[in-house]
Structures are given as C-alpha cells and as structure tokens.
Motif scaffolding. Structure first.
Motif, mmCIF file in Angstrom:
data_model
loop_
_atom_site.group_PDB
_atom_site.id
_atom_site.type_symbol
_atom_site.label_atom_id
_atom_site.label_comp_id
_atom_site.label_asym_id
_atom_site.label_seq_id
_atom_site.Cartn_x
_atom_site.Cartn_y
_atom_site.Cartn_z
ATOM 1 N N SER A 227 0.857 -1.183 0.000
ATOM 2 C CA SER A 227 0.000 0.000 0.000
ATOM 3 C C SER A 227 0.894 1.234 0.000
ATOM 4 O O SER A 227 1.953 1.231 0.627
ATOM 5 C CB SER A 227 -0.884 -0.017 1.251
ATOM 6 O OG SER A 227 -1.580 1.201 1.364
ATOM 7 N N SER A 228 0.475 2.266 -0.706
ATOM 8 C CA SER A 228 1.265 3.508 -0.626
ATOM 9 C C SER A 228 0.676 4.441 0.426
ATOM 10 O O SER A 228 1.312 5.401 0.836
ATOM 11 C CB SER A 228 1.313 4.198 -1.997
ATOM 12 O OG SER A 228 0.031 4.645 -2.348
ATOM 13 N N THR A 229 -0.569 4.126 0.876
ATOM 14 C CA THR A 229 -1.263 5.021 1.797
ATOM 15 C C THR A 229 -1.409 4.453 3.213
ATOM 16 O O THR A 229 -1.587 5.206 4.166
ATOM 17 C CB THR A 229 -2.694 5.273 1.280
ATOM 18 O OG1 THR A 229 -3.340 3.979 1.167
ATOM 19 C CG2 THR A 229 -2.697 5.948 -0.076
ATOM 20 N N PRO A 250 5.627 2.829 1.834
ATOM 21 C CA PRO A 250 6.738 3.782 1.741
ATOM 22 C C PRO A 250 7.104 4.322 3.126
ATOM 23 O O PRO A 250 6.273 4.306 4.045
ATOM 24 C CB PRO A 250 6.171 4.910 0.857
ATOM 25 C CG PRO A 250 4.929 4.359 0.251
ATOM 26 C CD PRO A 250 4.415 3.320 1.174
ATOM 27 N N GLU A 251 8.335 4.810 3.237
ATOM 28 C CA GLU A 251 8.807 5.374 4.509
ATOM 29 C C GLU A 251 7.845 6.441 5.010
ATOM 30 O O GLU A 251 7.326 7.229 4.216
ATOM 31 C CB GLU A 251 10.180 6.015 4.303
ATOM 32 C CG GLU A 251 11.302 5.035 4.561
ATOM 33 C CD GLU A 251 12.652 5.557 4.103
ATOM 34 O OE1 GLU A 251 12.725 6.685 3.579
ATOM 35 O OE2 GLU A 251 13.622 4.800 4.249
ATOM 36 N N TRP A 269 7.021 -3.286 6.816
ATOM 37 C CA TRP A 269 8.307 -3.062 6.164
ATOM 38 C C TRP A 269 8.199 -1.730 5.426
ATOM 39 O O TRP A 269 7.327 -1.568 4.565
ATOM 40 C CB TRP A 269 8.623 -4.153 5.138
ATOM 41 C CG TRP A 269 8.949 -5.489 5.727
ATOM 42 C CD1 TRP A 269 8.951 -5.859 7.044
ATOM 43 C CD2 TRP A 269 9.325 -6.667 4.985
ATOM 44 N NE1 TRP A 269 9.292 -7.178 7.171
ATOM 45 C CE2 TRP A 269 9.531 -7.700 5.933
ATOM 46 C CE3 TRP A 269 9.488 -6.956 3.633
ATOM 47 C CZ2 TRP A 269 9.906 -8.988 5.563
ATOM 48 C CZ3 TRP A 269 9.866 -8.231 3.258
ATOM 49 C CH2 TRP A 269 10.077 -9.245 4.223
ATOM 50 N N GLU A 270 9.097 -0.832 5.740
ATOM 51 C CA GLU A 270 9.088 0.455 5.035
ATOM 52 C C GLU A 270 10.207 0.477 3.991
ATOM 53 O O GLU A 270 11.299 -0.031 4.236
ATOM 54 C CB GLU A 270 9.310 1.598 6.031
ATOM 55 C CG GLU A 270 8.064 1.929 6.831
ATOM 56 C CD GLU A 270 8.202 3.261 7.566
ATOM 57 O OE1 GLU A 270 7.265 4.057 7.514
ATOM 58 O OE2 GLU A 270 9.249 3.490 8.196
ATOM 59 N N PHE A 271 9.912 1.079 2.855
ATOM 60 C CA PHE A 271 10.899 1.208 1.779
ATOM 61 C C PHE A 271 10.939 2.674 1.355
ATOM 62 O O PHE A 271 9.906 3.365 1.436
ATOM 63 C CB PHE A 271 10.495 0.353 0.566
ATOM 64 C CG PHE A 271 10.521 -1.121 0.846
ATOM 65 C CD1 PHE A 271 11.654 -1.872 0.606
ATOM 66 C CD2 PHE A 271 9.407 -1.760 1.385
ATOM 67 C CE1 PHE A 271 11.687 -3.236 0.880
ATOM 68 C CE2 PHE A 271 9.424 -3.121 1.663
ATOM 69 C CZ PHE A 271 10.568 -3.863 1.403
ATOM 70 N N PRO A 272 12.096 3.151 0.848
ATOM 71 C CA PRO A 272 12.120 4.518 0.338
ATOM 72 C C PRO A 272 11.060 4.662 -0.756
ATOM 73 O O PRO A 272 10.896 3.747 -1.573
ATOM 74 C CB PRO A 272 13.526 4.672 -0.253
ATOM 75 C CG PRO A 272 14.325 3.553 0.327
ATOM 76 C CD PRO A 272 13.366 2.456 0.683
ATOM 77 N N ARG A 288 14.094 -8.212 -0.460
ATOM 78 C CA ARG A 288 13.995 -8.399 1.004
ATOM 79 C C ARG A 288 13.288 -9.716 1.335
ATOM 80 O O ARG A 288 13.717 -10.433 2.246
ATOM 81 C CB ARG A 288 13.275 -7.198 1.626
ATOM 82 C CG ARG A 288 12.977 -7.380 3.070
ATOM 83 C CD ARG A 288 13.375 -6.250 3.957
ATOM 84 N NE ARG A 288 13.077 -6.554 5.348
ATOM 85 C CZ ARG A 288 12.517 -5.717 6.191
ATOM 86 N NH1 ARG A 288 12.220 -4.486 5.803
ATOM 87 N NH2 ARG A 288 12.275 -6.077 7.439
ATOM 88 N N THR A 289 12.205 -10.016 0.617
ATOM 89 C CA THR A 289 11.513 -11.284 0.919
ATOM 90 C C THR A 289 12.483 -12.461 0.727
ATOM 91 O O THR A 289 12.558 -13.359 1.572
ATOM 92 C CB THR A 289 10.257 -11.480 0.038
ATOM 93 O OG1 THR A 289 10.587 -11.225 -1.335
ATOM 94 C CG2 THR A 289 9.123 -10.592 0.465
#
Ligand SMILES: NC(=O)c1ccc[n+]([C@@H]2O[C@H](COP(=O)([O-])OP(=O)(O)OC[C@H]3O[C@@H](n4cnc5c(N)ncnc54)[C@H](OP(=O)(O)O)[C@@H]3O)[C@@H](O)[C@H]2O)c1
Length: 372
Positions: A227-229, A250-251, A269-272, A288-289
């Motif tokens: 999800s981006s939100t 996202p972060e 899990w947060e990603f840039p 990562r997975t």
C-alpha cells in the motif's frame, strides 16, 4: 550410457525432491536414490528443509552397506563446501559409491562443476544431464534467486472471456468456478507467501489463507499486502487470521499503522518511496523477501498491482483462469497500460500448458520479456 534402472531411479529422485517444495529455500530441492551393485533399489532420500541433512546423506544412510560399489542417482550436483552441513562429496566418497548419475550441475557459483571434479578425482564414474530439463524446471525458484537475489513471482488472475477481472462496481469477488478456487488453495499451499494490493483488501476483505478443507490448514504462507497510503478501510480478515503478515509501505507510513501492528504476527516493512511512482520499489520488496527466506510468492491482486508487476518485469510465471462469462467493457481490464504499443514489444509465455479446470480454462507458463 545410462541404464533403464537409472532412468527410473532419476524419475523417483525428482518426485522425492518435490516433497521439499516450499521448505528448502534458499537451498535447492534435491532427491537421491541409491542402486546396489546389481542395479536394485537400495535406499533413497530428499532434502526436507533448509538446515536439515542433504538428500545424498539420507540416501546413503538408508542404503547402508549396499552403497559400497553402488550407484547414486541424484537430481543436482552434490555440494563440496561446508555450509550448514558438511560436504556431500566427502560422504559419497567415504560410502564407496562407484558411479553417480546427476541430472544437473549446481548453478551456485561456489559449486558449478567443482563437486563433479572432486568425485571424478576420487575415481567415481560421473554421468551428467539425465532428465536435466525436468531438474532445471523443478529448481526454477532456486536458479532465479541465484541470478537475481529476488523471490520468484507467480501472478494468478481470474478473467472473464473478454479479459476483465472485476465488474465495474467490484461486485464480482469470485469469477472462477469452485474447482478452480480449490485449485488456487493448493497453489497457495505450495508457495511461501501470498501477495495482494490494498485495493483488493479494501474491496474484497480477503482472508488470503490456505483452506484445503473447510478449515484453515496448519501451514499458512506469509501474507504480504502493499500500500502507498496504509489505508485498508474496514478490512480486517487478512490481518486477523493466524500467521505472519507483512505490510509493505513507503517510509513514513508505518506510524499510521499501529492499530494493525499491535496484532500478533503483523509487521510493517518500510521502503524509500520510489520517485516517479506512487508507492514502493517492488523489486526491493522481493529482494527483502528472498533475503528473509521467502523464495516463492503467489500474487492475487487487482489490475493495478498486477500491471505494475508486469511493467517492472517482476512476474516470472502466470496462472490465468478464464471463466465462461462476459463482463463487458465497463468491467475492470486485467491489465492497465503496459507501454507495449507495438507487436514487437508483447509479453510472451513459454513452456505453456492449457487445461480445463471445472467450467474454466487454465493457462500457465513462464513470462518472457523483450530482451533488447
Ligand atoms: N479476478 C481476479 O483475479 C482478481 C484478483 C484480485 C482482485 N480482483 C479485483 O480487483 C479489484 C481491485 O483492484 P485494484 O487494482 O484496486 O487492486 P490491487 O491491484 O489489488 O491494489 C491496488 C493497490 O495496491 C497498492 N499498490 C500497488 N502498487 C504499489 C506499490 N508499488 N507500492 C505501494 N503500494 C502499491 C496501492 O494501494 P494504496 O491505494 O493504499 O496506495 C494500490 O491502490 C477488486 O474488485 C477485486 O475484486 C480481481
């Protein structure tokens, strides 16, 4: 030259190897059979899970003294390095095996032929390549990981005859027939994780679990939702069922998700944030997975995530169920714009299989992207 007994033994070894599906990663699936001096079956074994004894060692133990002077038939080149367990080549030499028939060399750069060299130097006769195509196919997840450091992604999708995945109002939660849905549960049981997008979570509130009977199966794949939100509406089922759930965002979004992360098994899990797109870099997610021991992922998402995965060339194989119904142009198309434009750029399938699945039609194959 290989004998009939060795061909039969390799078929058995491949079957045994497949019992390790979903639990050996990042190791390969391996099966081994030992034939005594007279070519009779004397023992066998397979690699059950990462960290457990290797197939060759189990087969030698089960054959006992019959290993001496016998033949080992094995689906992959035996290892010659010290990992979680000792080198299999040493065990094979010690057991007095006189001939070994290997389906494929190990693509792991620490091995790739070195195991065979060691066996030959010890005076063991080595034959390679028997049923190598089947062995390569069996270990496609392992080979893909060695090449890309990512998990293998299978995209499962159910379509109408006119290529739509959902009615315009989202009321078409299930397009495929009962038999296809049972088949999907078996597919779920064979992978290590299931992936979907927040759009499907909000619309369908799916459980995303394995239910081979009416109840939850004991072993549940990890559930991953992107999800981006961080907005999942009123949906809860995906988070509440027992097992591990990963929310990939996202972060900066994790702080909005505390109501979910207080549920046992749920992690974020947060990603840039990926510049230019709304959301995370999906390739980074699959690296990562894989690094966390998840080799194979079945994606069951709507057209947004399915299209993004194809656009990013991250889908490795597809399972497409086509149901005998028409949703019309107002239905959601299976894929959004993929930037194909010209017939030269189409995404193709190879090693394709077609079969009936109840009242549906199932097409499966590996995805081939244009290479230049
Ligand atoms: N026929 C089938 O096989 C099938 C299968 C599944 C679903 N469906 C149907 O599909 C419909 C939903 O479609 P959909 O396209 O909205 O759902 P979707 O593809 O499952 O989810 C889309 C959402 O996933 C998130 N997402 C996608 N890429 C992302 C990225 N790179 N980084 C972070 N988040 C990302 C975004 O969530 P945010 O909005 O939170 O940013 C996006 O809105 C439903 O009606 C459902 O029934 C059909």
């Amino acid at each position: 030259m290989v004998s009939q007994a060795e061909i039969q033994a390799m078929k058995k070894a491949l079957k045994l190897a497949a019992y390790g599906r979903g639990s050996t990663f990042p190791n390969p699936m391996v099966g081994a059979v030992i034939l005594d001096r007279d070519g009779n079956h004397a023992g066998d074994g397979f690699h059950r899970k990462c960290g457990a004894p290797h197939a060759e060692v189990i087969a030698i133990a089960s054959a006992g003294d019959a290993s001496t002077g016998g033949t080992m038939v094995v689906t992959l080149e035996p290892c010659c390095h010290h990992g979680r367990t000792g080198p299999c080549t040493d065990e094979i030499i010690r057991a007095g095996i006189s001939r070994i028939v290997i389906a494929m060399t190990d693509p792991d750069p620490r091995m790739s032929g070195r195991g065979i060299e060691q066996l030959e130097s010890a005076g063991i006769e080595v034959e390679t390549g028997l049923l190598s195509g089947k062995a390569c196919e069996l270990n496609r997840v392992y080979r893909h990981y060695l090449e890309t450091s990512r998990s293998w992604i299978t995209l499962k999708i159910a379509l109408s005859l006119d290529g739509r995945t959902a009615a315009a109002d989202g009321s078409s939660r299930w397009i495929s027939c009962d038999k296809s849905r049972r088949r999907v549960h078996r597919k779920r049981a064979s992978v290590q994780a299931l992936l979907t997008g927040a759009g499907t979570v909000r619309k369908d509130d799916p459980e995303l679990t394995v239910r081979l009977t009416d109840t939850l199966s004991d072993r549940q794949p990890v559930r991953i939702v992107v999800s981006s939100t961080g907005d999942f509406g009123d949906s809860w089922k995906i988070f509440r069922n027992p097992g591990r759930v990963i929310i990939a965002v996202p972060e900066g979004v994790a702080v909005r998700l505390t109501e979910y992360t207080s549920i046992p098994g749920v992690e974020v899990w947060e990603f840039p944030a990926d510049p230019g797109i709304q959301g995370i870099n999906l390739s980074a997610l699959f690296e990562r997975t894989a690094s966390e021991g998840i080799g194979s992922i079945l994606c069951e998402a709507g057209s947004d995530l399915s299209s993004r995965l194809l656009k990013d060339e991250l889908v490795n194989s597809v399972s497409i169920f086509t149901a005998p119904l028409i949703l019309g142009g107002e239905g959601r198309p299976a894929f959004e714009r993929l930037g194909i434009g010209n017939i030269e750029n189409v995404i193709k399938l190879e090693n394709v299989s077609f079969r009936r699945s109840g009242s549906d039609f199932l097409t499966e194959g590996c995805v081939v992207y244009r290479t230049d």
